[in-house]
Design a protein around this motif. Structure first.
Motif, PDB file in Angstrom:
ATOM      1  N   MET A 283      -7.340  -5.924  -3.546  1.00 55.79           N
ATOM      2  CA  MET A 283      -7.173  -4.660  -4.264  1.00 55.79           C
ATOM      3  C   MET A 283      -8.335  -4.399  -5.223  1.00 55.79           C
ATOM      4  SD  MET A 283      -3.131  -4.997  -5.138  1.00 55.79           S
ATOM      5  CE  MET A 283      -2.968  -3.421  -5.930  1.00 55.79           C
ATOM      6  N   ILE A 284      -8.986  -5.463  -5.672  1.00 55.78           N
ATOM      7  CA  ILE A 284     -10.047  -5.332  -6.673  1.00 55.78           C
ATOM      8  C   ILE A 284     -11.415  -5.184  -6.010  1.00 55.78           C
ATOM      9  CG2 ILE A 284     -11.145  -6.501  -8.634  1.00 55.78           C
ATOM     10  CD1 ILE A 284      -8.313  -6.097  -9.328  1.00 55.78           C
TER      11      ILE A 284
ATOM     12  N   GLN B 226     -14.105  -2.057  -5.638  1.00 54.00           N
ATOM     13  CA  GLN B 226     -13.892  -1.018  -6.655  1.00 54.00           C
ATOM     14  C   GLN B 226     -15.157  -0.826  -7.481  1.00 54.00           C
ATOM     15  OE1 GLN B 226     -11.140   0.775  -6.998  1.00 54.00           O
ATOM     16  NE2 GLN B 226      -9.952  -0.336  -5.453  1.00 54.00           N
TER      17      GLN B 226
ATOM     18  N   LEU C  42     -12.510  -1.099 -13.063  1.00 50.69           N
ATOM     19  CA  LEU C  42     -11.083  -1.389 -13.107  1.00 50.69           C
ATOM     20  C   LEU C  42     -10.392  -0.496 -14.113  1.00 50.69           C
ATOM     21  CD1 LEU C  42     -11.127  -5.283 -13.025  1.00 50.69           C
ATOM     22  CD2 LEU C  42     -10.933  -3.661 -11.159  1.00 50.69           C
ATOM     23  N   THR C  43      -9.282   0.066 -13.705  1.00 50.76           N
ATOM     24  CA  THR C  43      -8.455   0.798 -14.664  1.00 50.76           C
ATOM     25  C   THR C  43      -7.267  -0.072 -15.009  1.00 50.76           C
ATOM     26  OG1 THR C  43      -7.157   1.737 -12.892  1.00 50.76           O
ATOM     27  CG2 THR C  43      -9.060   3.021 -13.636  1.00 50.76           C
TER      28      THR C  43
ATOM     29  N   GLU D 293      -4.266   0.646 -14.716  1.00 54.80           N
ATOM     30  CA  GLU D 293      -3.259   0.754 -13.682  1.00 54.80           C
ATOM     31  C   GLU D 293      -3.540  -0.216 -12.531  1.00 54.80           C
ATOM     32  OE1 GLU D 293      -3.227   4.704 -12.349  1.00 54.80           O
ATOM     33  OE2 GLU D 293      -1.139   4.629 -11.660  1.00 54.80           O
ATOM     34  N   LEU D 294      -4.805  -0.246 -12.127  1.00 54.07           N
ATOM     35  CA  LEU D 294      -5.185  -1.091 -11.006  1.00 54.07           C
ATOM     36  C   LEU D 294      -5.000  -2.579 -11.362  1.00 54.07           C
ATOM     37  CD1 LEU D 294      -6.326  -1.259  -8.174  1.00 54.07           C
ATOM     38  CD2 LEU D 294      -8.624  -1.280  -9.162  1.00 54.07           C
TER      39      LEU D 294
ATOM     40  N   GLN E 189      -1.403  -3.372 -11.160  1.00 52.47           N
ATOM     41  CA  GLN E 189      -0.946  -3.450  -9.763  1.00 52.47           C
ATOM     42  C   GLN E 189      -1.381  -4.768  -9.106  1.00 52.47           C
ATOM     43  OE1 GLN E 189      -2.602   0.099  -8.073  1.00 52.47           O
ATOM     44  NE2 GLN E 189      -0.970   1.419  -8.890  1.00 52.47           N
ATOM     45  N   ALA E 190      -2.612  -5.180  -9.402  1.00 54.70           N
ATOM     46  CA  ALA E 190      -3.097  -6.443  -8.827  1.00 54.70           C
ATOM     47  C   ALA E 190      -2.282  -7.613  -9.367  1.00 54.70           C
ATOM     48  CB  ALA E 190      -4.582  -6.625  -9.130  1.00 54.70           C
TER      49      ALA E 190
END
Ligand code: FAD
Ligand code: FES
Ligand code: FES
Lengths: 169, 306
Positions: B237-238, B241, B244-245, B247-248, B251-252
């Motif tokens: 997921m990272i 990118q 990084l926000t 939110e992200l 989520q990770a």
């Protein structure tokens, strides 16, 4: 006994030569072989720190070291620090700060603290507590031991102002 | 308690140690003794012969090899903690050493002993898995290289066979622009971690390729499975990118948490360990991102504070 090994050790400046069983722990060798009963034994698995002594200047658990492994080593136990008539500087700070009550943990603390003072600048009380976490004390609540370390650190800094290994951070 | 009787030898070369080991089926290898001697003291283990490896100087030391670093199996945790080479190339390893047991145990305990012992909560397996370490192992028939993830088979189990000796551990260089973070939660300083985590974030790329991106992201966990593990789905997921926000990152961390099924024990329930995993991964991704300007475009809030 089946297997015996000959070892030579220097303990508090005195040379000894003995035959020991390989399974003999350094803590038992000091206490029963050499009658140096100031090294205490609490847990025999590395948790309590009561058995900590200096081997070639580094603090180690005597209960997790075999006597045969100390062959040719220089060992310092609490008996090598000083006595009631002439105490070491560290013993004096413990006395002044009331860093002990029953004294069971004290020999291990002094070995640990000696090594800490030699290795680290001990910049904060938090760091001192982190480094003392491997020695358990049932009496003092630790605050007076921490105070004794702070005092010993400051005394040493005055005696030898520079010359310190600087720690990262 | 005291150990049952055993014989003892301290060979001075690897070859001698290997032949003693090959010729004595009931033998055990002794390194720092900080895991083995407690087990002998409590008679959880017994042995006919203890082969002490600490006199073999070729097994000790920290050497550069190109941009990577080779650590001899018999190097102590304390030697690693204070090594200038480690401080320069793998400050993450130096930081982790502060969490390994206590000073007196770090003075004797070794890198190799810790990896072979393979405690699920220990720091070295975590570092080895995170950094894609390779373990050099010697037997009478020759040497072989094992990837960390293959070496660590399960709780207190490695893929080393009885007649082999771990010689050294190679830590390949990280990409040039890599940020990292390590932390763990333990009941007291120096205790085994309830959960430990480490992350690395590497950036690369230029304006020609559309600006810098996260080219590599790694997340490793200890204390939450039979052995140290990576969190591959969260890493995916990272990776790729631009930045990084909050939110992200969350989520990770949720993704890493949902992929584990930790055991409960005296010290922590499975749920609490899952919770720690979420908190640590989120915090460490944020820390690593903040420590590298490349991930933190001024307009984007990267991650909240601790
Ligand atoms: C109170 C306490 C707290 C601790 N806390 C932590 C902690 O928080 N984190 C942590 O990571 N560790 C911790 N430890 C463990 C410590 O790090 C040990 O040093 C480590 O697990 C084992 O290393 P050793 O060199 O002492 O190995 P040993 O105890 O000598 O050996 C362990 C095992 O590995 C085998 N072995 C050793 N070296 C080799 C080799 N080169 N090749 C093949 N086999 C080998 C031995 O045969 C044995 O089976 C703690 C220990 C104690 C006593
Ligand atoms: S007796 Fe050695 S640490 Fe407790
Ligand atoms: S003074 Fe009694 S245990 Fe520390």
């Amino acid at each position: 006994m089946p297997f015996k090994k000959r070892i030579r050790v220097t303990v508090n400046g005195v040379r000894h030569e003995r035959s020991v069983e390989p399974r003999l722990l350094l803590s038992d060798f000091l206490r029963h072989g050499l009658n140096l009963t100031g090294t205490h034994v609490g847990c025999e698995h590395g948790i309590c720190g009561a058995c900590t002594v200096l081997v070639d200047g580094r603090s180690v658990r005597a209960c997790l070291t075999l006597a045969v492994q100390a062959d040719n080593a220089g060992i310092r136990t609490i008996e090598g620090h000083g006595n009631a008539q002439s105490m070491s500087a560290l013993q004096k700070t413990f006395k002044r700060c009331h860093g002990l009550q029953c004294g069971f943990c004290t020999p291990g603390f002094l070995a640990t603290i000696e090594d800490m003072l030699n290795k680290y600048p001990l910049e904060s009380e938090g760091r001192i507590r982190e480094l003392l976490s491997g020695n358990l004390c049932r009496c003092t609540g630790y605050q007076n031991i921490v105070d004794a370390v702070l005092m010993a650190r400051d005394e040493r800094a005055q005696a030898e102002p520079v010359n310190r290994q600087v720690e990262k951070e | 308690m005291k150990p049952a009787p055993f014989d003892y030898c301290a060979p001075e070369s690897l070859d001698e140690a290997l032949s003693r080991l090959g010729n004595s089926p009931g033998a055990k290898l002794l390194a720092g003794g900080q895991s083995l001697i407690p087990m002998l003291n409590f008679r959880l283990l017994s042995t006919d012969l203890l082969i002490d490896l600490t006199k073999i100087s070729e097994l000790r030391g920290i050497q550069p090899h190109g941009r990577s670093v080779r650590i001899g199996a018999l190097t102590t945790h304390q030697d690693v903690e204070t090594s200038p080479l480690i401080r320069e190339r793998f400050p993450l390893i130096g930081e982790a050493m502060r969490h390994v047991a206590h000073l007196a145990i770090r003075n004797r305990g070794t890198v190799g002993g810790s990896l072979v012992h393979a405690d699920p909560s220990a720091e070295w397996p975590l570092l080895a898995v995170l950094l894609n370490a390779r373990l050099q192992v010697a037997g009478l028939g020759g040497q072989r290289l094992i990837e960390a993830q293959e070496f660590l088979v399960g709780a207190l189990t490695s893929s080393l066979s009885d007649d082999e000796i771990l010689v050294r551990i190679d830590f390949p260089a990280l990409p040039r622009h890599t940020a990292w973070a390590f932390d763990e939660v333990a009941l007291r300083a120096g205790d085994f971690a309830l959960c430990a985590a480490a992350v690395t974030l590497s950036t690369g790329g230029s304006f020609l390729t559309g600006g810098p991106r996260i080219t590599d992201a790694r997340i490793a966990l200890a204390g939450v499975a039979d052995t140290a593990i990576r969190a591959p789905a969260a890493e995916r997921m990272i990776r790729g990118q631009r930045y990084l926000t909050l939110e992200l990152v969350d989520q990770a961390a949720v993704c890493a948490r949902d992929a584990i099924s930790p055991n409960a024990d005296l010290h922590a329930s499975a749920d609490y360990r899952r919770h720690l995993c979420h908190v640590l991964v989120k915090r460490l991704l944020g820390e690593a991102a903040r420590s590298s300007a490349a991930f933190a475009p001024s307009s984007a809030p990267v991650v909240e504070g601790k």
